[in-house]
Design an enzyme around this catalytic site. Structure first.
Site, PDB file in Angstrom:
ATOM      1  N   ASP A  11      11.110 -16.031 -82.638  1.00  0.00           N
ATOM      2  CA  ASP A  11      10.392 -16.541 -83.805  1.00  0.00           C
ATOM      3  C   ASP A  11       9.418 -15.470 -84.281  1.00  0.00           C
ATOM      4  O   ASP A  11       9.029 -14.584 -83.510  1.00  0.00           O
ATOM      5  CB  ASP A  11       9.627 -17.824 -83.455  1.00  0.00           C
ATOM      6  CG  ASP A  11       8.972 -18.444 -84.689  1.00  0.00           C
ATOM      7  OD1 ASP A  11       9.716 -18.881 -85.582  1.00  0.00           O
ATOM      8  OD2 ASP A  11       7.736 -18.484 -84.762  1.00  0.00           O
ATOM      9  N   SER A  12       9.017 -15.585 -85.527  1.00  0.00           N
ATOM     10  CA  SER A  12       8.052 -14.631 -86.059  1.00  0.00           C
ATOM     11  C   SER A  12       6.680 -14.804 -85.416  1.00  0.00           C
ATOM     12  O   SER A  12       5.840 -13.913 -85.493  1.00  0.00           O
ATOM     13  CB  SER A  12       7.921 -14.804 -87.577  1.00  0.00           C
ATOM     14  OG  SER A  12       7.497 -16.117 -87.889  1.00  0.00           O
ATOM     15  N   GLU A 159      -1.786 -21.855 -87.636  1.00  0.00           N
ATOM     16  CA  GLU A 159      -2.041 -20.626 -86.890  1.00  0.00           C
ATOM     17  C   GLU A 159      -3.533 -20.445 -86.574  1.00  0.00           C
ATOM     18  O   GLU A 159      -3.889 -19.901 -85.532  1.00  0.00           O
ATOM     19  CB  GLU A 159      -1.533 -19.420 -87.683  1.00  0.00           C
ATOM     20  CG  GLU A 159      -0.028 -19.389 -87.882  1.00  0.00           C
ATOM     21  CD  GLU A 159       0.694 -18.538 -86.861  1.00  0.00           C
ATOM     22  OE1 GLU A 159       0.116 -17.553 -86.396  1.00  0.00           O
ATOM     23  OE2 GLU A 159       1.833 -18.881 -86.526  1.00  0.00           O
ATOM     24  N   CYS A 193      10.216 -25.885 -91.266  1.00  0.00           N
ATOM     25  CA  CYS A 193       9.411 -24.807 -90.694  1.00  0.00           C
ATOM     26  C   CYS A 193       8.936 -25.298 -89.342  1.00  0.00           C
ATOM     27  O   CYS A 193       8.465 -26.445 -89.228  1.00  0.00           O
ATOM     28  CB  CYS A 193       8.223 -24.463 -91.591  1.00  0.00           C
ATOM     29  SG  CYS A 193       7.081 -23.268 -90.839  1.00  0.00           S
ATOM     30  N   HIS A 195       6.417 -24.721 -87.624  1.00  0.00           N
ATOM     31  CA  HIS A 195       4.985 -25.008 -87.491  1.00  0.00           C
ATOM     32  C   HIS A 195       4.652 -26.444 -87.900  1.00  0.00           C
ATOM     33  O   HIS A 195       3.676 -27.025 -87.432  1.00  0.00           O
ATOM     34  CB  HIS A 195       4.152 -24.064 -88.362  1.00  0.00           C
ATOM     35  CG  HIS A 195       4.011 -22.681 -87.840  1.00  0.00           C
ATOM     36  ND1 HIS A 195       5.065 -21.806 -87.739  1.00  0.00           N
ATOM     37  CD2 HIS A 195       2.920 -22.000 -87.386  1.00  0.00           C
ATOM     38  CE1 HIS A 195       4.633 -20.647 -87.263  1.00  0.00           C
ATOM     39  NE2 HIS A 195       3.341 -20.740 -87.040  1.00  0.00           N
TER      40      HIS A 195
END
Length: 277
Positions: A11-12, A159, A193, A195
């Site tokens: 994952d990024s 984040e 997504c 997140h």
């Protein structure tokens, strides 16, 4: 004795840990390596070319660690890089290795959740711009109307640890209102997504109880299980010691502290540096 050949999960940043968590729960017997490219996150606003280059670097790193199979647990990487890597790069690198994404397995089943065939897709700007979900869902469910909405503020909220705040509620409501103004009859919302599941409390607060909210982790885990069943030649290569190692391209301590939120269990990570392809 078989050398360790784990499944790679990429994952990024942190979001792919929500996918890994469900994969590990369903398939605990295999060895896994997780890599988050946190030093260069987020991918959602980057160009197709940049996402492809970064993702290819990660895939090559996984292969160097002995992984015969890599799962791109990142919607942006799956949307912008997967096809090129599968078609152009794998034949040159090693045609016996495989790279899978999460857009297609999600698209194969999401239409089954909707009664009135109207589905909302919430994703990063990059995933929305790629049109990947719209194209893939309509391959499997031609009669489904797909309405996409980019939510550029949501990933930073998660984040930076603001996902539980009233401020997060404001931005969640903002994008949900815009989605439902476009199509009020949506009965299924896909969180495209990794997140976004951390914002589920606010998402459910700001929609009617009749709208289903679907996360990807369980879908991707079931799809991987099915893939390994259908491809015993790949399944036999994967080592089975139940181990799990974490790596990041950023600072180790910061990654470990933040990643615990996504994975739900404490662990330690190691830092690596990805080389140019």
């Amino acid at each position: 004795m078989q050398a360790k050949q784990p499944i790679g999960v990429f994952d990024s940043g942190y979001g792919g840990l929500t996918i890994l968590k469900d994969i590990k729960k369903l398939l605990p017997q295999y060895d896994y390596i997780y890599l988050g490219d946190n030093a260069r996150a987020p991918y959602g606003t980057r160009s197709f070319e940049t996402v492809y280059e970064y993702t290819l670097q990660a895939v090559k790193w996984f292969f160097e660690q002995g992984c015969p199979l890599v799962v791109l647990a990142c919607n942006t990487a799956s949307a912008k890089a997967l096809r090129t890597i599968q078609q152009n790069d794998l034949p040159k690198i090693d045609n016996k290795k495989r790279v899978l994404g999460i857009v297609r397995p999600t698209s194969e089943v999401i239409g089954n959740f909707s009664t009135n065939k109207k589905i909302g897709v919430l994703a990063t700007s990059g995933t929305v711009k790629s049109e990947s979900y719209k194209i893939e869902i309509n391959k499997f469910f031609p009669d489904v109307e797909v309405v996409q909405k980019a939510c550029p503020i949501w990933v930073p909220l998660v984040e930076y640890g603001e996902y539980a705040t009233e401020g997060a509620d404001f931005f969640v409501k903002k994008y949900l209102d815009e989605l439902l103004q476009t199509e009020p009859d949506i009965d299924t919302i896909l969180l495209a997504c990794t997140h976004y599941p951390l914002l589920l409390k606010w998402i459910e607060k700001n929609i009617s109880s009749g709208i289903k909210v679907i996360s990807q982790g369980g879908i991707v885990a079931e799809s991987l299980k099915d893939y390994l069943y259908r491809h015993p030649e790949m399944e036999s290569k994967i080592s089975k010691n139940g181990t799990l190692d974490f790596y990041t391209t950023d600072e180790e301590e910061g990654f470990t502290k933040q990643a615990n939120i996504f994975y739900g269990k404490p662990f330690k990570a190691k830092q690596v540096h990805l080389s140019e392809p």
